[in-house]
Design a protein around this motif. Structure first.
Motif, short mmCIF file in Angstrom:
data_model
loop_
_atom_site.label_atom_id
_atom_site.label_comp_id
_atom_site.label_asym_id
_atom_site.label_seq_id
_atom_site.Cartn_x
_atom_site.Cartn_y
_atom_site.Cartn_z
N MET A 101 -21.33 -14.40 11.20
CA MET A 101 -21.07 -14.18 12.63
C MET A 101 -22.03 -13.15 13.22
N GLY A 102 -22.16 -12.02 12.56
CA GLY A 102 -22.93 -10.92 13.12
C GLY A 102 -24.40 -11.22 13.31
N GLY A 103 -24.98 -12.00 12.42
CA GLY A 103 -26.40 -12.31 12.54
C GLY A 103 -26.74 -13.00 13.85
N GLY A 104 -25.95 -14.02 14.19
CA GLY A 104 -26.18 -14.73 15.45
C GLY A 104 -25.89 -13.87 16.66
N ARG A 132 -30.71 -2.31 16.85
CA ARG A 132 -30.98 -1.53 15.65
C ARG A 132 -29.96 -1.98 14.60
N ALA A 133 -30.40 -2.78 13.64
CA ALA A 133 -29.47 -3.52 12.79
C ALA A 133 -29.36 -2.95 11.38
N GLU A 174 -30.14 -7.70 1.92
CA GLU A 174 -31.54 -7.75 2.31
C GLU A 174 -31.89 -9.07 3.00
N PRO A 175 -31.39 -10.24 2.52
CA PRO A 175 -31.67 -11.47 3.26
C PRO A 175 -31.15 -11.43 4.70
N ALA A 176 -29.99 -10.81 4.90
CA ALA A 176 -29.46 -10.69 6.27
C ALA A 176 -30.36 -9.80 7.12
N GLU A 203 -36.51 -11.27 11.72
CA GLU A 203 -37.10 -12.50 12.24
C GLU A 203 -36.60 -12.79 13.66
N ALA A 204 -35.36 -12.38 13.94
CA ALA A 204 -34.77 -12.60 15.26
C ALA A 204 -35.17 -11.54 16.27
N GLY A 205 -35.90 -10.52 15.82
CA GLY A 205 -36.39 -9.50 16.75
C GLY A 205 -35.69 -8.17 16.68
N CYS A 206 -34.76 -8.00 15.73
CA CYS A 206 -34.08 -6.72 15.57
C CYS A 206 -34.96 -5.73 14.80
N SER A 207 -34.77 -4.45 15.05
CA SER A 207 -35.28 -3.41 14.16
C SER A 207 -34.22 -3.19 13.10
N THR A 208 -34.61 -3.02 11.84
CA THR A 208 -33.62 -2.83 10.78
C THR A 208 -33.79 -1.46 10.15
N PHE A 209 -32.68 -0.97 9.59
CA PHE A 209 -32.64 0.39 9.05
C PHE A 209 -31.97 0.39 7.68
#
Length: 213
Positions: free
Chosen positions: A11-14, A27-28, A33-35, A41-47
């Motif tokens: 749910m959260g990814g979409g 800011r995700a 790691e796959p998530a 890929e969807a344009g989020c910055s990840t931390f």
């Protein structure tokens, strides 16, 4: 708006991706790691931690598996790490008592918060057509509504803290009743000699039609 998003599962990814599409700086964080890769890929910055994702965030959205995890995340990763005054939105499906406790504690620390569980499933999360059932003060709802509108087709204020979760469990009860009734009706139809497809073709355009079908 800078929005921290915690929990990037089915749910959260979409949902996070739709916030990006709406122009937000997302800011995700997730343990998977796959998530995280899909979020990038969807344009989020990840931390690497939820704390770091929450730093500088004007809003925090969470979509987590259960109430115990929600409490742990807000106690350890959000309170004191997200800027004071941020709006916090928990979209997880959890029990009413825990939702009210988390809102009470976070608001005592200077935040505004609402419980905002969803209906619609994975396809609606990806398509931005979720229904949000929101519990919280009028002020919290006013701040939450434009954020949630980026992820859903309907954003409805149920009432005070915890009422979003109350609405969700009652809605799930209705769904369960429909599912059980539908299964029983099809079993009886078959025992009485009806072809299941023929019965579906008739009932799906008659008064017995329901979402479970």
């Amino acid at each position: 708006m800078k929005i921290a998003f915690i929990g990037l599962g089915n749910m959260g990814g979409g949902m996070a991706a739709n916030l990006v599409k709406a122009g937000h700086d997302v800011r995700a964080f997730d343990l998977s790691e796959p998530a995280l890769a899909a979020a990038r890929e969807a344009g989020c910055s990840t931390f690497p931690t939820a704390r770091e994702a929450c730093a500088e965030a004007e809003a925090v959205v969470s979509m987590l598996p259960n109430g115990a995890i929600v409490k742990a995340v807000y106690w350890d990763e959000v309170i004191g790490h997200a800027p004071e005054g941020a709006i916090l939105l928990d979209c997880s499906t959890i029990d009413v008592a825990t939702a009210r406790e988390v809102i009470e504690v976070t608001e005592a620390h200077g935040y505004q918060m609402a419980d905002a569980p969803v209906s619609g499933g994975i396809a609606a999360a990806a398509g931005g057509t979720l229904t949000f059932m929101v519990g919280g003060s009028d002020e919290a709802f006013a701040r939450a509504e434009p954020i949630l509108q980026a992820m859903g087709k309907a954003v409805i204020h149920a009432g005070g803290p915890g009422t979003g979760q109350a609405a969700k469990i009652c809605n799930n009860m209705l769904l369960a009743i429909h599912m059980i009734g539908t299964c029983e009706a099809f079993a009886m139809a078959e025992k009485l000699g009806l072809d299941p497809q023929t019965f579906y073709d008739m009932s799906s355009v008659s008064s017995g039609q329901n979402w479970s079908m």
